[in-house]
Design a protein around this motif. Structure first.
Motif, PDB file in Angstrom:
ATOM      1  N   THR A 174      17.756 -92.228 -57.996  1.00  0.00           N
ATOM      2  CA  THR A 174      18.756 -91.354 -58.619  1.00  0.00           C
ATOM      3  C   THR A 174      20.030 -91.309 -57.796  1.00  0.00           C
ATOM      4  OG1 THR A 174      17.067 -89.971 -59.674  1.00  0.00           O
ATOM      5  CG2 THR A 174      19.242 -88.987 -59.355  1.00  0.00           C
ATOM      6  N   LEU A 175      19.878 -91.184 -56.472  1.00  0.00           N
ATOM      7  CA  LEU A 175      21.052 -91.161 -55.593  1.00  0.00           C
ATOM      8  C   LEU A 175      21.818 -92.471 -55.673  1.00  0.00           C
ATOM      9  CD1 LEU A 175      19.507 -89.422 -52.431  1.00  0.00           C
ATOM     10  CD2 LEU A 175      20.926 -88.381 -54.205  1.00  0.00           C
ATOM     11  N   ASN A 176      21.103 -93.582 -55.733  1.00  0.00           N
ATOM     12  CA  ASN A 176      21.754 -94.890 -55.869  1.00  0.00           C
ATOM     13  C   ASN A 176      22.567 -94.959 -57.153  1.00  0.00           C
ATOM     14  OD1 ASN A 176      18.946 -96.767 -54.473  1.00  0.00           O
ATOM     15  ND2 ASN A 176      20.664 -95.778 -53.439  1.00  0.00           N
ATOM     16  N   LYS A 177      22.004 -94.459 -58.247  1.00  0.00           N
ATOM     17  CA  LYS A 177      22.700 -94.485 -59.531  1.00  0.00           C
ATOM     18  C   LYS A 177      23.953 -93.627 -59.504  1.00  0.00           C
ATOM     19  CE  LYS A 177      18.556 -95.423 -62.302  1.00  0.00           C
ATOM     20  NZ  LYS A 177      17.585 -94.889 -63.303  1.00  0.00           N
ATOM     21  N   MET A 178      23.978 -92.625 -58.600  1.00  0.00           N
ATOM     22  CA  MET A 178      25.156 -91.758 -58.502  1.00  0.00           C
ATOM     23  C   MET A 178      26.168 -92.292 -57.489  1.00  0.00           C
ATOM     24  SD  MET A 178      23.728 -87.906 -58.988  1.00  0.00           S
ATOM     25  CE  MET A 178      25.374 -87.378 -59.476  1.00  0.00           C
ATOM     26  N   GLY A 179      25.949 -93.529 -57.057  1.00  0.00           N
ATOM     27  CA  GLY A 179      26.927 -94.168 -56.181  1.00  0.00           C
ATOM     28  C   GLY A 179      26.678 -94.002 -54.708  1.00  0.00           C
ATOM     29  N   ILE A 180      25.520 -93.491 -54.323  1.00  0.00           N
ATOM     30  CA  ILE A 180      25.207 -93.321 -52.905  1.00  0.00           C
ATOM     31  C   ILE A 180      24.366 -94.509 -52.454  1.00  0.00           C
ATOM     32  CG2 ILE A 180      24.080 -91.872 -51.171  1.00  0.00           C
ATOM     33  CD1 ILE A 180      24.619 -89.481 -52.984  1.00  0.00           C
ATOM     34  N   PRO A 181      24.895 -95.378 -51.586  1.00  0.00           N
ATOM     35  CA  PRO A 181      24.159 -96.573 -51.158  1.00  0.00           C
ATOM     36  C   PRO A 181      23.026 -96.226 -50.198  1.00  0.00           C
ATOM     37  CG  PRO A 181      26.218 -96.406 -49.954  1.00  0.00           C
ATOM     38  CD  PRO A 181      26.226 -95.298 -50.964  1.00  0.00           C
ATOM     39  N   ASN A 182      22.097 -97.168 -50.038  1.00  0.00           N
ATOM     40  CA  ASN A 182      20.940 -96.936 -49.168  1.00  0.00           C
ATOM     41  C   ASN A 182      21.341 -96.657 -47.724  1.00  0.00           C
ATOM     42  OD1 ASN A 182      18.941 -97.181 -51.136  1.00  0.00           O
ATOM     43  ND2 ASN A 182      18.877 -99.406 -50.954  1.00  0.00           N
ATOM     44  N   GLU A 183      22.464 -97.263 -47.271  1.00  0.00           N
ATOM     45  CA  GLU A 183      22.882 -97.035 -45.881  1.00  0.00           C
ATOM     46  C   GLU A 183      23.334 -95.599 -45.630  1.00  0.00           C
ATOM     47  OE1 GLU A 183      26.194 -99.653 -47.783  1.00  0.00           O
ATOM     48  OE2 GLU A 183      24.001 -99.466 -47.859  1.00  0.00           O
ATOM     49  N   ASP A 184      23.604 -94.837 -46.696  1.00  0.00           N
ATOM     50  CA  ASP A 184      23.975 -93.425 -46.554  1.00  0.00           C
ATOM     51  C   ASP A 184      22.785 -92.495 -46.782  1.00  0.00           C
ATOM     52  OD1 ASP A 184      26.563 -94.117 -46.004  1.00  0.00           O
ATOM     53  OD2 ASP A 184      27.300 -93.824 -48.041  1.00  0.00           O
ATOM     54  N   ILE A 185      21.586 -93.078 -46.846  1.00  0.00           N
ATOM     55  CA  ILE A 185      20.354 -92.302 -47.026  1.00  0.00           C
ATOM     56  C   ILE A 185      19.390 -92.679 -45.900  1.00  0.00           C
ATOM     57  CG2 ILE A 185      18.450 -91.733 -48.584  1.00  0.00           C
ATOM     58  CD1 ILE A 185      20.191 -92.864 -50.885  1.00  0.00           C
ATOM     59  N   GLN A 186      19.063 -91.734 -45.047  1.00  0.00           N
ATOM     60  CA  GLN A 186      18.203 -92.015 -43.904  1.00  0.00           C
ATOM     61  C   GLN A 186      17.098 -90.963 -43.792  1.00  0.00           C
ATOM     62  OE1 GLN A 186      20.919 -92.057 -40.577  1.00  0.00           O
ATOM     63  NE2 GLN A 186      21.387 -94.232 -40.847  1.00  0.00           N
ATOM     64  N   THR A 187      15.915 -91.413 -43.464  1.00  0.00           N
ATOM     65  CA  THR A 187      14.811 -90.475 -43.237  1.00  0.00           C
ATOM     66  C   THR A 187      15.066 -89.672 -41.972  1.00  0.00           C
ATOM     67  OG1 THR A 187      13.164 -91.837 -44.376  1.00  0.00           O
ATOM     68  CG2 THR A 187      12.348 -90.280 -42.720  1.00  0.00           C
ATOM     69  N   SER A 188      15.009 -88.353 -42.080  1.00  0.00           N
ATOM     70  CA  SER A 188      15.186 -87.486 -40.909  1.00  0.00           C
ATOM     71  C   SER A 188      13.868 -86.887 -40.439  1.00  0.00           C
ATOM     72  CB  SER A 188      16.171 -86.354 -41.224  1.00  0.00           C
ATOM     73  OG  SER A 188      15.665 -85.516 -42.253  1.00  0.00           O
ATOM     74  N   ASP A 189      12.866 -86.855 -41.345  1.00  0.00           N
ATOM     75  CA  ASP A 189      11.579 -86.273 -40.968  1.00  0.00           C
ATOM     76  C   ASP A 189      10.504 -86.756 -41.936  1.00  0.00           C
ATOM     77  OD1 ASP A 189       9.655 -84.759 -39.710  1.00  0.00           O
ATOM     78  OD2 ASP A 189      10.208 -82.879 -40.702  1.00  0.00           O
ATOM     79  N   TYR A 190       9.361 -87.135 -41.368  1.00  0.00           N
ATOM     80  CA  TYR A 190       8.200 -87.484 -42.190  1.00  0.00           C
ATOM     81  C   TYR A 190       6.965 -87.005 -41.443  1.00  0.00           C
ATOM     82  CZ  TYR A 190       4.746 -89.976 -44.961  1.00  0.00           C
ATOM     83  OH  TYR A 190       3.687 -90.270 -45.777  1.00  0.00           O
ATOM     84  N   ARG A 191       6.171 -86.171 -42.087  1.00  0.00           N
ATOM     85  CA  ARG A 191       4.997 -85.633 -41.400  1.00  0.00           C
ATOM     86  C   ARG A 191       3.890 -85.291 -42.392  1.00  0.00           C
ATOM     87  NH1 ARG A 191       8.903 -81.587 -41.284  1.00  0.00           N
ATOM     88  NH2 ARG A 191       8.295 -79.607 -42.207  1.00  0.00           N
ATOM     89  N   ILE A 192       2.661 -85.316 -41.869  1.00  0.00           N
ATOM     90  CA  ILE A 192       1.477 -84.950 -42.641  1.00  0.00           C
ATOM     91  C   ILE A 192       0.767 -83.832 -41.893  1.00  0.00           C
ATOM     92  CG2 ILE A 192      -0.715 -85.740 -43.598  1.00  0.00           C
ATOM     93  CD1 ILE A 192       0.442 -88.566 -43.618  1.00  0.00           C
ATOM     94  N   GLU A 193       0.485 -82.734 -42.587  1.00  0.00           N
ATOM     95  CA  GLU A 193      -0.140 -81.574 -41.969  1.00  0.00           C
ATOM     96  C   GLU A 193      -1.327 -81.107 -42.805  1.00  0.00           C
ATOM     97  OE1 GLU A 193       3.553 -79.038 -40.350  1.00  0.00           O
ATOM     98  OE2 GLU A 193       3.773 -79.723 -42.429  1.00  0.00           O
ATOM     99  N   GLU A 194      -2.302 -80.566 -42.135  1.00  0.00           N
ATOM    100  CA  GLU A 194      -3.421 -79.953 -42.841  1.00  0.00           C
ATOM    101  C   GLU A 194      -3.059 -78.508 -43.174  1.00  0.00           C
ATOM    102  OE1 GLU A 194      -6.905 -80.328 -40.438  1.00  0.00           O
ATOM    103  OE2 GLU A 194      -7.136 -82.473 -40.841  1.00  0.00           O
ATOM    104  N   GLU A 195      -3.298 -78.124 -44.403  1.00  0.00           N
ATOM    105  CA  GLU A 195      -2.967 -76.784 -44.874  1.00  0.00           C
ATOM    106  C   GLU A 195      -4.246 -75.953 -45.014  1.00  0.00           C
ATOM    107  OE1 GLU A 195       0.614 -75.634 -46.499  1.00  0.00           O
ATOM    108  OE2 GLU A 195       0.536 -76.539 -44.500  1.00  0.00           O
ATOM    109  N   TYR A 196      -4.183 -74.720 -44.491  1.00  0.00           N
ATOM    110  CA  TYR A 196      -5.337 -73.818 -44.555  1.00  0.00           C
ATOM    111  C   TYR A 196      -4.899 -72.447 -45.029  1.00  0.00           C
ATOM    112  CZ  TYR A 196      -7.853 -77.271 -41.702  1.00  0.00           C
ATOM    113  OH  TYR A 196      -8.450 -78.418 -41.234  1.00  0.00           O
ATOM    114  N   THR A 197      -5.856 -71.698 -45.527  1.00  0.00           N
ATOM    115  CA  THR A 197      -5.649 -70.294 -45.840  1.00  0.00           C
ATOM    116  C   THR A 197      -6.858 -69.520 -45.320  1.00  0.00           C
ATOM    117  OG1 THR A 197      -5.129 -68.694 -47.577  1.00  0.00           O
ATOM    118  CG2 THR A 197      -6.787 -70.380 -48.082  1.00  0.00           C
TER     119      THR A 197
END
Length: 215
Positions: A63-86
Motif C-alpha cells: 500500500t505504501l509503495n502504491k502511494m509513492g513511498i519507495p522501499n528505501e524509505d521503509i525500514q524495520t525498526s523493531d521485530y519481536r516475538i513474545e509469549e502472552e499470559y493472563t
C-alpha cells in the motif's frame, strides 16, 4: 537540546579582550514526516502468528509503495516475538504468541501524511506512533541561524567597546559555535486521523566571540 542555552547578557572582560555570546533562531516549515507504522497480532501457534503478521506487513508495504513511498524509505525498526499470559484465579494462563513488526516510514511530501496513515490502517496496521515532522535538508536553516547568532554577538561587542571607549576590530579573534544548529522537532504521540498539522520547527545556533582590542 541537551546543551543549556547561555543567557544573552552573559559576557566577560579578560585583559584586552571582549567576550560575548550570540544566539540566532530561525523558524522552518517542515517538509517531510516520519512515522512508525506496524502490526501486532497474537496466535496460539508461533508459526501462525508469524505468518499472519508477515502477511499484514506485506500488505502495508504494498500500500505504501502504491502511494509513492519507495522501499528505501521503509525500514524495520523493531521485530519481536513474545509469549502472552493472563492471570485468572491466581493461575497463569497462556494466551499465545504475540508478534510485533514496526516500520520506520519517511513520508514525502508532508501534505500526504494523513492519507498515508489512513491507508496503512485500512491495510491492517494497528500500531501508529512516533509521528515526527522534520526538514529534509536543514543545512540552509542552520547557516541562517548561525549568521544571526554572529550578527547579535557582533552588535553586543560594538556596544561594549563604545561604552568603554576602546576600538573594536572589524573581525573577532575567535568564533566558537557552542550549540550546534539543530531543529526542535514537533512530534505527535498519538495519531488522530487525517488532521495532521506539522506546524513550525525552531532552529537555534549559539556562538562565543572573542575580540582583542589594542591597548
Amino acid at each position: 537540546m541537551s546543551n543549556t542555552p547561555i543567557e544573552h547578557t552573559n559576557l566577560s572582560m579578560s585583559e584586552n579582550t571582549i567576550t560575548v555570546y550570540g544566539t540566532g533562531t530561525i523558524e522552518a516549515t517542515p517538509d517531510v514526516a516520519f512515522a512508525v507504522i506496524g502490526a501486532e497480532n497474537t496466535s496460539k501457534r508461533i508459526n501462525e502468528a508469524q505468518k499472519e503478521n508477515a502477511d499484514t506487513i506485506s500488505t502495508i508495504v504494498n500500500t505504501l509503495n502504491k502511494m509513492g513511498i519507495p522501499n528505501e524509505d521503509i525500514q524495520t525498526s523493531d521485530y519481536r516475538i513474545e509469549e502472552e499470559y493472563t492471570f485468572e484465579n491466581n493461575t497463569k494462563q497462556f494466551i499465545g504468541y504475540k508478534v510485533t513488526h514496526l516500520l520506520n516510514v519517511l513520508i514525502e511530501p508532508i501534505q500526504k501524511t494523513g492519507a498515508v496513515l489512513d491507508a496503512a490502517v485500512a491495510s491492517g496496521a494497528n500500531s501508529l506512533s512516533g509521528i515526527q515532522f522534520k526538514v529534509k535538508d536543514p543545512e540552509e536553516y542552520n547557516q541562517r541561524a548561525l549568521t544571526l547568532a554572529i550578527e547579535q554577538g557582533n552588535e553586543k561587542a560594538k556596544d561594549i567597546a563604545h561604552a568603554l571607549k576602546v576600538p573594536l576590530p572589524r573581525t573577532p579573534h575567535q568564533v566558537t559555535e557552542i550549540v550546534s544548529s539543530s531543529p526542535v522537532y514537533r512530534m505527535l504521540s498519538q495519531y488522530e486521523g487525517t488532521s495532521i498539522q506539522p506546524g513550525q520547527l525552531t532552529m537555534t545556533a549559539q556562538v562565543k566571540m572573542v575580540y582583542v582590542f589594542p591597548t
